[in-house]
Write a protein that holds these residues in place. Structure first.
Motif, PDB file in Angstrom:
ATOM      1  N   VAL A 104       0.859  -1.193   0.000  1.00  0.00           N
ATOM      2  CA  VAL A 104       0.000   0.000   0.000  1.00  0.00           C
ATOM      3  C   VAL A 104       0.888   1.233   0.000  1.00  0.00           C
ATOM      4  O   VAL A 104       1.880   1.297   0.724  1.00  0.00           O
ATOM      5  N   ILE A 105       0.504   2.204  -0.843  1.00  0.00           N
ATOM      6  CA  ILE A 105       1.170   3.504  -0.869  1.00  0.00           C
ATOM      7  C   ILE A 105       0.134   4.560  -0.505  1.00  0.00           C
ATOM      8  O   ILE A 105      -0.870   4.714  -1.207  1.00  0.00           O
ATOM      9  N   PHE A 106       0.372   5.222   0.606  1.00  0.00           N
ATOM     10  CA  PHE A 106      -0.466   6.350   1.004  1.00  0.00           C
ATOM     11  C   PHE A 106       0.168   7.627   0.475  1.00  0.00           C
ATOM     12  O   PHE A 106       1.394   7.752   0.442  1.00  0.00           O
ATOM     13  N   ALA A 107      -0.670   8.588   0.114  1.00  0.00           N
ATOM     14  CA  ALA A 107      -0.169   9.921  -0.232  1.00  0.00           C
ATOM     15  C   ALA A 107      -1.185  10.953   0.241  1.00  0.00           C
ATOM     16  O   ALA A 107      -2.370  10.840  -0.049  1.00  0.00           O
ATOM     17  N   ASP A 108      -0.687  11.916   0.960  1.00  0.00           N
ATOM     18  CA  ASP A 108      -1.525  13.010   1.456  1.00  0.00           C
ATOM     19  C   ASP A 108      -0.723  14.309   1.369  1.00  0.00           C
ATOM     20  O   ASP A 108      -0.384  14.910   2.384  1.00  0.00           O
ATOM     21  N   PRO A 109      -0.410  14.722   0.114  1.00  0.00           N
ATOM     22  CA  PRO A 109       0.377  15.946  -0.057  1.00  0.00           C
ATOM     23  C   PRO A 109      -0.417  17.189   0.348  1.00  0.00           C
ATOM     24  O   PRO A 109      -1.642  17.128   0.477  1.00  0.00           O
ATOM     25  N   PRO A 110       0.292  18.303   0.510  1.00  0.00           N
ATOM     26  CA  PRO A 110      -0.432  19.565   0.719  1.00  0.00           C
ATOM     27  C   PRO A 110      -1.471  19.730  -0.396  1.00  0.00           C
ATOM     28  O   PRO A 110      -1.179  19.455  -1.565  1.00  0.00           O
ATOM     29  N   TYR A 111      -2.665  20.121  -0.016  1.00  0.00           N
ATOM     30  CA  TYR A 111      -3.754  20.177  -0.987  1.00  0.00           C
ATOM     31  C   TYR A 111      -3.411  21.000  -2.231  1.00  0.00           C
ATOM     32  O   TYR A 111      -3.775  20.624  -3.335  1.00  0.00           O
ATOM     33  N   ASP A 112      -2.695  22.104  -2.061  1.00  0.00           N
ATOM     34  CA  ASP A 112      -2.410  22.961  -3.209  1.00  0.00           C
ATOM     35  C   ASP A 112      -1.408  22.326  -4.186  1.00  0.00           C
ATOM     36  O   ASP A 112      -1.274  22.777  -5.317  1.00  0.00           O
ATOM     37  N   LYS A 113      -0.723  21.252  -3.770  1.00  0.00           N
ATOM     38  CA  LYS A 113       0.247  20.578  -4.636  1.00  0.00           C
ATOM     39  C   LYS A 113      -0.179  19.161  -4.997  1.00  0.00           C
ATOM     40  O   LYS A 113       0.500  18.480  -5.756  1.00  0.00           O
ATOM     41  N   SER A 114      -1.276  18.696  -4.456  1.00  0.00           N
ATOM     42  CA  SER A 114      -1.659  17.300  -4.553  1.00  0.00           C
ATOM     43  C   SER A 114      -1.817  16.822  -5.996  1.00  0.00           C
ATOM     44  O   SER A 114      -1.245  15.790  -6.376  1.00  0.00           O
ATOM     45  N   ALA A 115      -2.575  17.530  -6.817  1.00  0.00           N
ATOM     46  CA  ALA A 115      -2.788  17.099  -8.209  1.00  0.00           C
ATOM     47  C   ALA A 115      -1.476  17.122  -8.993  1.00  0.00           C
ATOM     48  O   ALA A 115      -1.217  16.220  -9.806  1.00  0.00           O
ATOM     49  N   ASP A 116      -0.637  18.110  -8.748  1.00  0.00           N
ATOM     50  CA  ASP A 116       0.666  18.170  -9.433  1.00  0.00           C
ATOM     51  C   ASP A 116       1.549  16.992  -9.038  1.00  0.00           C
ATOM     52  O   ASP A 116       2.211  16.388  -9.888  1.00  0.00           O
ATOM     53  N   PHE A 117       1.570  16.652  -7.751  1.00  0.00           N
ATOM     54  CA  PHE A 117       2.354  15.500  -7.298  1.00  0.00           C
ATOM     55  C   PHE A 117       1.820  14.206  -7.907  1.00  0.00           C
ATOM     56  O   PHE A 117       2.581  13.324  -8.296  1.00  0.00           O
ATOM     57  N   PHE A 118       0.504  14.090  -7.986  1.00  0.00           N
ATOM     58  CA  PHE A 118      -0.127  12.904  -8.575  1.00  0.00           C
ATOM     59  C   PHE A 118       0.318  12.748 -10.035  1.00  0.00           C
ATOM     60  O   PHE A 118       0.758  11.668 -10.442  1.00  0.00           O
ATOM     61  N   GLU A 119       0.231  13.833 -10.802  1.00  0.00           N
ATOM     62  CA  GLU A 119       0.661  13.804 -12.209  1.00  0.00           C
ATOM     63  C   GLU A 119       2.146  13.475 -12.320  1.00  0.00           C
ATOM     64  O   GLU A 119       2.553  12.702 -13.191  1.00  0.00           O
ATOM     65  N   MET A 120       2.957  14.071 -11.454  1.00  0.00           N
ATOM     66  CA  MET A 120       4.400  13.838 -11.485  1.00  0.00           C
ATOM     67  C   MET A 120       4.710  12.359 -11.269  1.00  0.00           C
ATOM     68  O   MET A 120       5.508  11.767 -11.994  1.00  0.00           O
ATOM     69  N   LEU A 121       4.072  11.741 -10.283  1.00  0.00           N
ATOM     70  CA  LEU A 121       4.346  10.338  -9.997  1.00  0.00           C
ATOM     71  C   LEU A 121       3.845   9.425 -11.111  1.00  0.00           C
ATOM     72  O   LEU A 121       4.493   8.421 -11.433  1.00  0.00           O
ATOM     73  N   LEU A 122       2.727   9.760 -11.735  1.00  0.00           N
ATOM     74  CA  LEU A 122       2.215   8.944 -12.845  1.00  0.00           C
ATOM     75  C   LEU A 122       3.093   9.059 -14.091  1.00  0.00           C
ATOM     76  O   LEU A 122       2.994   8.226 -14.999  1.00  0.00           O
ATOM     77  N   ALA A 123       3.971  10.055 -14.137  1.00  0.00           N
ATOM     78  CA  ALA A 123       4.912  10.212 -15.249  1.00  0.00           C
ATOM     79  C   ALA A 123       6.314   9.711 -14.901  1.00  0.00           C
ATOM     80  O   ALA A 123       7.219   9.794 -15.721  1.00  0.00           O
ATOM     81  N   ASP A 124       6.488   9.184 -13.699  1.00  0.00           N
ATOM     82  CA  ASP A 124       7.804   8.761 -13.205  1.00  0.00           C
ATOM     83  C   ASP A 124       7.946   7.241 -13.373  1.00  0.00           C
ATOM     84  O   ASP A 124       7.269   6.470 -12.697  1.00  0.00           O
ATOM     85  N   ASP A 125       8.851   6.807 -14.252  1.00  0.00           N
ATOM     86  CA  ASP A 125       9.031   5.380 -14.532  1.00  0.00           C
ATOM     87  C   ASP A 125       9.452   4.588 -13.303  1.00  0.00           C
ATOM     88  O   ASP A 125       9.027   3.449 -13.117  1.00  0.00           O
ATOM     89  N   VAL A 126      10.296   5.167 -12.453  1.00  0.00           N
ATOM     90  CA  VAL A 126      10.739   4.466 -11.235  1.00  0.00           C
ATOM     91  C   VAL A 126       9.539   4.234 -10.322  1.00  0.00           C
ATOM     92  O   VAL A 126       9.348   3.129  -9.791  1.00  0.00           O
ATOM     93  N   PHE A 127       8.709   5.245 -10.166  1.00  0.00           N
ATOM     94  CA  PHE A 127       7.515   5.091  -9.340  1.00  0.00           C
ATOM     95  C   PHE A 127       6.601   4.028  -9.929  1.00  0.00           C
ATOM     96  O   PHE A 127       6.159   3.108  -9.228  1.00  0.00           O
ATOM     97  N   LEU A 128       6.310   4.124 -11.227  1.00  0.00           N
ATOM     98  CA  LEU A 128       5.386   3.187 -11.857  1.00  0.00           C
ATOM     99  C   LEU A 128       5.882   1.745 -11.761  1.00  0.00           C
ATOM    100  O   LEU A 128       5.102   0.830 -11.496  1.00  0.00           O
ATOM    101  N   GLU A 129       7.161   1.548 -11.940  1.00  0.00           N
ATOM    102  CA  GLU A 129       7.731   0.196 -11.863  1.00  0.00           C
ATOM    103  C   GLU A 129       7.624  -0.365 -10.450  1.00  0.00           C
ATOM    104  O   GLU A 129       7.259  -1.520 -10.249  1.00  0.00           O
ATOM    105  N   ASN A 130       7.935   0.443  -9.453  1.00  0.00           N
ATOM    106  CA  ASN A 130       7.945  -0.029  -8.069  1.00  0.00           C
ATOM    107  C   ASN A 130       6.566  -0.059  -7.420  1.00  0.00           C
ATOM    108  O   ASN A 130       6.379  -0.737  -6.410  1.00  0.00           O
TER     109      ASN A 130
END
Length: 180
Positions: A104-130
């Protein structure tokens, strides 16, 4: 314990309990808690029997609070391996070098950055692989219209928006790419 500012908004205890109860057995789980804040989600997983928890937080003041909270939880005979890593969630190579493949991966970023962090991680190959076999639980900002920014069904086999009280979570599992 939390920081005496509005920088950290731990998931409300009632919403956290409802979320954890709805997810079933946490025994021996491997948990990654991104933007951990006070560590409340990772510590809850530890108290429910998860074996390995890595809490990632960039703010040094919050890291110190998490460390103190880990000590408090360990005094209650919680036997999990709990670690905190001070880094940005964009440092995925470092993060995934410090933890087994998470269940399980939890994420609770600051609300004003949350969507940007979500997009960033979905574009990150290391994140997607792991994260390929992980359940993602992302706390969605309570601002009007924010849910739409997390509706990325093309990435996920299972996809749910769940609401507990006033708190909403995306609960999703990545597309496996494997044939049954």
């Amino acid at each position: 314990e939390t920081a005496p500012t509005l920088e950290v908004r731990p998931t409300l205890a009632r919403a956290r309990k409802a979320l954890f109860d709805s997810m079933g057995d946490w025994t021996d789980g491997v948990i990654l808690d991104l933007c951990a804040g006070s560590g409340a989600l990772g510590l809850e997983a530890a108290s429910r029997g998860s074996a390995e928890i890595l809490m990632v937080e960039n703010n040094p003041r919050h890291v110190e609070i998490i460390k103190r909270n880990i000590l408090k939880v360990k005094k209650c005979s919680v036997d999990a391996e709990m670690n905190v890593l001070q880094t940005s969630i964009s440092d995925t190579k470092k993060i995934f070098s410090m933890i087994s493949e998470p269940d399980v991966i939890f994420a609770d970023p600051p609300y004003d950055k949350s969507a940007d962090f979500f997009e960033m991680l979905l574009a990150d190959d290391v994140f997607l692989e792991n994260a390929a076999h992980s359940i993602i639980i992302w706390e969605i900002p309570d601002t009007p219209g924010s849910v739409g920014k997390f509706m990325k069904r093309e990435y996920f086999d299972e996809f749910n928006i769940r609401k507990f009280g006033h708190t909403m979570f995306l609960i999703a599992r990545f597309l496996s790419g494997e044939e049954d």
